[in-house]
Design a protein around this motif. Sequence first.
Motif, PDB file in Angstrom:
ATOM      1  N   TYR A 189       0.825  -1.210   0.000  1.00  0.00           N
ATOM      2  CA  TYR A 189       0.000   0.000   0.000  1.00  0.00           C
ATOM      3  C   TYR A 189       0.860   1.261   0.000  1.00  0.00           C
ATOM      4  N   LEU A 190       1.917   1.268   0.796  1.00  0.00           N
ATOM      5  CA  LEU A 190       2.783   2.452   0.830  1.00  0.00           C
ATOM      6  C   LEU A 190       3.511   2.653  -0.492  1.00  0.00           C
ATOM      7  N   ILE A 191       4.002   1.568  -1.078  1.00  0.00           N
ATOM      8  CA  ILE A 191       4.726   1.685  -2.346  1.00  0.00           C
ATOM      9  C   ILE A 191       3.788   2.088  -3.473  1.00  0.00           C
ATOM     10  N   SER A 192       2.570   1.567  -3.453  1.00  0.00           N
ATOM     11  CA  SER A 192       1.630   1.882  -4.542  1.00  0.00           C
ATOM     12  C   SER A 192       1.285   3.363  -4.570  1.00  0.00           C
ATOM     13  N   GLN A 193       1.225   4.028  -3.405  1.00  0.00           N
ATOM     14  CA  GLN A 193       0.920   5.453  -3.384  1.00  0.00           C
ATOM     15  C   GLN A 193       1.990   6.276  -4.085  1.00  0.00           C
ATOM     16  N   GLN A 194       3.239   5.821  -4.006  1.00  0.00           N
ATOM     17  CA  GLN A 194       4.319   6.549  -4.665  1.00  0.00           C
ATOM     18  C   GLN A 194       4.442   6.204  -6.145  1.00  0.00           C
ATOM     19  N   LEU A 195       4.312   4.922  -6.478  1.00  0.00           N
ATOM     20  CA  LEU A 195       4.481   4.518  -7.882  1.00  0.00           C
ATOM     21  C   LEU A 195       3.336   5.015  -8.759  1.00  0.00           C
ATOM     22  N   ARG A 196       2.139   5.154  -8.168  1.00  0.00           N
ATOM     23  CA  ARG A 196       1.006   5.607  -8.972  1.00  0.00           C
ATOM     24  C   ARG A 196       1.214   7.017  -9.491  1.00  0.00           C
ATOM     25  N   GLN A 197       1.987   7.833  -8.795  1.00  0.00           N
ATOM     26  CA  GLN A 197       2.233   9.203  -9.245  1.00  0.00           C
ATOM     27  C   GLN A 197       3.055   9.251 -10.531  1.00  0.00           C
ATOM     28  N   PHE A 198       3.890   8.223 -10.753  1.00  0.00           N
ATOM     29  CA  PHE A 198       4.761   8.198 -11.930  1.00  0.00           C
ATOM     30  C   PHE A 198       4.302   7.183 -12.974  1.00  0.00           C
TER      31      PHE A 198
END
Length: 378
Positions: A189-198
């Motif tokens: 969940y934490l990683i998905s919040q960052q990767l979704r931006q890029f």
Amino acid sequence: MPLDDSPPRLEVQDLPEGRVVRLLGSWTAARLTLAPAWAALSAQLDSLVPGASTPARWRLDDIEKLDYLGAQVVWTAWRHRWPADLQLAPEQREMLETVEKLTVALPPPRRSPWSEPLLMLGGRLLGLLGHVKGMLRLLGQLLLDLLRLIRHPQQGPWRDLSGHLYHFGATALPITALVGFLIGVVLAYLISQQLRQFGADAFIVNILGISLIRELGPVLAAILIAGRSGSAITAQIGVMRVTEELDAMRVMGIAQGFRLVMPRAIALAVVMPLISVWTTIAALLGGMLAADISMGVTPSFFINALPAAVSVSNLTLATAKSVVFGLLIALVGCHYGLRVKPNTESLGQGTTASVVTSITIVILVDALFAVLFKSVGI
């Protein structure tokens, strides 16, 4: 209920022949422990003698009641010296003489010498060196016991080893799987919040795979085992010290290292890689589920992309680290267990120190592995 007697107080009279201090009221614990009465009396006592000696004339014969607490207050007001002119009843004198005998002067404040911090630091360093020396001795004895086991396998404590394998390994599977699964969900969940931006959703497989397989899986499993099995090892051996079983083994000529340390060390060295892989798989399943829900990364894509994202060398490194972690946890647990003194307080302190030391050593050794294998390109 209101008290019938009056509060303790002082009456000061300045006469031509000198100051006279008259004590009135009830000088008892029931009155002196009341906050308003004690505050007023303390103010009177503080203002009575501004500087040096006690007043010359004291009159205690008008006191309504006097107990030992009141006598102690009076004796303290006199600075632990009898005044020159004193009028009191015989029973009051007897009580004050008893207080005089039982009063102990406070020791002067102790000044810490400048060398005390250095002595404390030296003591801590010597204690640390003692632990390191004990661990090295335990490791050397373990190597000798392993050579004895290889030469005479029929003398090995195989039943103890099988029991430790079950208790350290099989019974730890539920908790390690649960914690690993939840850690995987949280990381995804934490990683998905960052990767979704890029727009880099597919790289969640790479990040989760490397972090869980190489680092978090082995370290998380080692920390759980250190808190669960490391403390159990220390407690088991410590209880044997308290109940004098270790002394009985020494008298009977039974080698403590061969029967106590070696089975636990072998069991944890064998179990830790399996628990590490089990915890990593549970964490990957949790990450896979969270990635599918939050980013739409299907489990089939996750499984197919994982071998390409994570090389086999990472799994080999994780397995090797887990063996070292298990061996160190067992040695630390046995070390503190053998150092327990025959009392319950030492048992509790040894168990706590064992868990803290095991977790600290696991993290330090993991950092050492990361630096060493980064230098060789793995």
